[in-house]
Each structure stands twice: as structure tokens, then as C-alpha cells.
Design a protein around this motif. Structure first.
Motif, PDB file in Angstrom:
ATOM      1  N   PHE A  62      10.370  -6.267   0.381  1.00 22.68           N
ATOM      2  CA  PHE A  62       9.882  -6.193  -1.000  1.00 22.68           C
ATOM      3  C   PHE A  62       8.648  -5.302  -1.097  1.00 22.68           C
ATOM      4  N   SER A  63       7.812  -5.314  -0.053  1.00 20.70           N
ATOM      5  CA  SER A  63       6.584  -4.514  -0.092  1.00 20.70           C
ATOM      6  C   SER A  63       6.880  -3.017  -0.097  1.00 20.70           C
ATOM      7  N   ILE A  78      13.269  -5.720  -8.597  1.00 24.09           N
ATOM      8  CA  ILE A  78      13.895  -5.655  -7.280  1.00 24.09           C
ATOM      9  C   ILE A  78      15.167  -6.494  -7.302  1.00 24.09           C
ATOM     10  N   SER A  97      17.631  -8.152  -4.928  1.00 23.59           N
ATOM     11  CA  SER A  97      17.697  -8.564  -3.530  1.00 23.59           C
ATOM     12  C   SER A  97      19.153  -8.780  -3.131  1.00 23.59           C
ATOM     13  N   ARG A 129       8.933  -6.973  -9.992  1.00 25.91           N
ATOM     14  CA  ARG A 129       8.118  -6.658  -8.812  1.00 25.91           C
ATOM     15  C   ARG A 129       6.653  -7.034  -9.005  1.00 25.91           C
ATOM     16  N   CYS A 139      17.299  -3.836  -2.613  1.00 28.66           N
ATOM     17  CA  CYS A 139      16.564  -4.111  -1.378  1.00 28.66           C
ATOM     18  C   CYS A 139      17.423  -4.952  -0.443  1.00 28.66           C
ATOM     19  N   ARG A 181      12.017 -10.407   4.420  1.00 26.81           N
ATOM     20  CA  ARG A 181      12.220 -10.093   2.999  1.00 26.81           C
ATOM     21  C   ARG A 181      10.901  -9.713   2.328  1.00 26.81           C
ATOM     22  N   ASN A 182       9.822 -10.374   2.704  1.00 30.27           N
ATOM     23  CA  ASN A 182       8.524 -10.000   2.138  1.00 30.27           C
ATOM     24  C   ASN A 182       8.164  -8.564   2.525  1.00 30.27           C
ATOM     25  N   CYS A 225       9.339  -1.650  -1.889  1.00 27.08           N
ATOM     26  CA  CYS A 225       9.967  -1.295  -3.164  1.00 27.08           C
ATOM     27  C   CYS A 225       8.900  -0.818  -4.154  1.00 27.08           C
TER      28      CYS A 225
END
Length: 338
Positions: free
Chosen positions: A69-70, A77, A79, A135, A6, A65-66, A72
């Protein structure tokens, strides 16, 4: 066990392909979130994955970043940043780790290296950073009586090294965000306060310091801040007042700081003040204090190479060549003006 790589990116056409190439054979999904590129970044990303998303930039890396992540979907994950590299040896280590990762691990930390190359907030070249995250984290009850939910995060420290290879510093971008969120009356978290002050001393110029003055001056007069926060603010306020030629403000911040164990940063500023007045003997006293009698609050070089080089220059100007050479040798490659 499956892995999403990500990234959040903006104008990274020079390095993005290099970063994504490192994931070949390691991850099951690549998610790229673009925050407003004006170059070829998105097209490069689309050459690797169809999971490329746009996100309106709001000067908030956590929000971006949030969002990333959503998007993925895999078990874990990874990063990443576009200016990172995983070399062949560490790709092999990462592949082995992923194949044998214990079921109860929530976070894997990796060595983040080469931080001082174009870095802006780093005193040390290598540190552990969380890079791989579960995750979805299952919760379970523990203890046979007075049961409670286990909220402890299982962290694994690996020997994998991620190499930071930025094309340029990003400190101007960071300072623009700091100036927006750090205002009198709106206190930063202690962690972010320290990072702002630290970044100023490691990569800030006069404009950056003066843009920060109102906030750090406010923290010196407002109650409720811890001792560490206050000492960091004293360092910034003293430097700002020196740059503004405000001797009263400089000594007001500095004298409170040097009672007891002085900060190396403040000692260096006092040395600079007397150096500018051609009082090299007094300047040398404060540079010596910075190097041998003070504690570094924010910048490791403030207690080492910087005051040693300036101490050498003071002795040179006073005609003590032997002492000048001794401290010049101790300072190494650093010289006044850096």
C-alpha cells in the motif's frame, strides 16, 4: 478519481497474468510486490507494470500488504490477489462504480465468491470483503457543540463479484505461520484464534492438528479467554486427543463442552471415538447429536453432511439398511474419509 491495483505475490506464474488482465481500462496504476518468487512471476509482472518491488517475506501478510500500500500513489487502492478473477460483467460493474463513486466513501466491499473451491477457512461460498480503499483519508470535525473528529468509516456494499480461483490450497503455508505465532503464553486475537481453529477443521490433517495442540490446550487452562474462544479450543483439543489416542484428554475437553448445548465438532469426535471401538450404537448417538442437536462452532459440515454420512455407516454396520439409506441420502455426496 484514480485507482491503484495492488498485489502481493509469490510463485504465481500460473495465474498472475490472468489476474492483471482484469484491470485493463479500470485502474491507473498497477503495483506488484514480490515476496520471494523462484519462478517467472516477476518477469510476468514487469510485462504489465514497472512498479514491481521486492519485499523480504517474514511470515506476515499484514506487513507485506502495508508495504505494498505504501507504494501506491492513486486516490484509491484496489487490493487484489493473484488467484482472483473479475469477469466481463463485473468489470463493467466496477467501471461504472468507479465513475460514480461518492466522495465520502472510504471502503467499498464486494462479493468474494467461489471460496469453497480449494478454500481452507470458508464455510460459505460467498461473503462481503473490503476490496477498494481510499488511500488518504481526510478527517473532519463534526457536531456543533462538544465537537469531535469523525472517525467513522464510510463503507459501500457493492454488487460486484470477485471470483476466487486458486490453483491449489494454501493451508500448509497458513499453518506454518499459525504455529510460529500461536504459542502458549502468546494469545492470538479472538478473530485469529477462531480462524486458526476453523482452518484446522476445514483443511487440517493430523500433523496440523497435533502441531496446534499445545497452544489450544494452553487456552483451556489460562484465565481470561471468552466463552467462544474456550469452546473453539475444546473442539481442537478434543480432536487432537482423539488423534493421539488420549482418551483421558478427549473426555476432559469433550465433557466440559457437551454440558448445555454441545458443539457439533466435539459430538463428531465422540462419534469417531466410539466408532473406532466398534460401538456403533453409541457412535450413532453422537453423530445424531452433531447433526440435529448441536451447534457448529467452526465447520458447517460438522453439523450436516459429515455426521449424516457417518450415521448412515453406523446403521449399515448394525444392519438397519433402511435407516442407512435415509441418512446417506441426507448426507449427499459427502462420505466418511473426506
Amino acid at each position: 478519481m484514480t485507482v491503484s491495483a495492488c498485489l502481493i505475490v509469490k510463485n504465481e506464474e500460473a495465474v498472475l497474468a490472468r489476474a492483471i488482465d482484469c484491470f485493463k481500462g479500470l485502474v491507473d496504476e498497477i503495483v506488484v510486490v514480490d515476496t520471494g518468487s523462484a519462478d517467472n512471476t516477476k518477469n510476468i509482472a514487469l510485462g504489465f507494470t514497472d512498479k514491481v518491488f521486492d519485499y523480504a517475506w517474514h511470515d506476515d501478510f499484514s506487513a507485506a500488504r502495508n508495504f505494498a500500500f505504501s507504494k501506491c500513489t492513486m486516490d484509491y487502492i484496489y487490493s487484489a490477489d493473484a488467484d482472483e478473477v473479475i469477469d466481463d460483467e463485473n468489470q463493467r460493474k466496477l467501471k461504472a462504480l468507479l465513475a460514480a463513486l461518492p466522495d465520502d466513501v472510504d471502503v467499498v466491499q464486494m462479493h468474494y465468491t467461489n471460496q469453497t473451491d480449494n478454500g481452507s477457512v470458508y464455510n460459505f461460498d460467498t461473503e462481503y470483503r473490503p476490496k477498494l480503499f481510499r488511500r488518504l483519508r481526510p478527517f473532519r470535525w463534526i457536531d456543533p457543540v462538544h465537537e469531535t473528529v469523525d472517525t467513522q468509516v464510510r463503507v459501500l456494499n457493492s454488487d460486484i463479484a470477485i471470483i476466487h480461483r486458486p490453483a491449489a490450497r494454501h493451508s500448509k503455508r497458513d499453518f506454518s505461520i499459525f504455529r510460529r505465532v500461536a504459542q502458549p503464553g502468546a494469545a492470538l486475537s479472538p478473530r485469529l484464534h477462531r480462524l486458526y481453529a476453523q482452518e484446522l477443521f476445514l483443511s487440517g490433517d493430523e500433523e496440523d492438528f497435533l502441531g496446534a495442540y499445545d497452544y489450544f490446550e494452553w487456552t483451556l487452562h489460562e484465565e481470561g479467554f471468552g466463552a467462544d474462544t474456550v469452546r473453539q479450543s475444546q473442539c481442537v483439543a478434543a480432536k487432537c486427543c482423539f488423534l493421539k489416542k488420549d482418551d483421558g484428554g478427549l473426555f476432559k475437553a469433550a465433557l466440559k463442552n457437551v454440558v448445555g448445548k454441545p458443539s457439533a465438532e466435539v459430538s463428531c469426535v465422540l462419534g469417531d471415538h466410539y466408532f473406532d471401538q466398534n460401538d456403533y450404537e453409541e457412535a450413532a448417538t453422537w453423530y445424531y447429536t452433531a447433526a440435529f442437536g448441536a451447534e457448529c462452532e467452526l465447520s458447517a459440515r460438522a453439523g450436516g453432511a459429515e455426521p449424516l454420512a457417518k450415521l448412515s455407516e453406523c446403521y449399515r454396520l448394525m444392519g438397519f439398511q433402511e435407516d442407512a439409506e435415509k441418512y446417506k441420502k441426507l448426507a449427499g455426496d459427502w462420505s466418511p474419509g473426506q
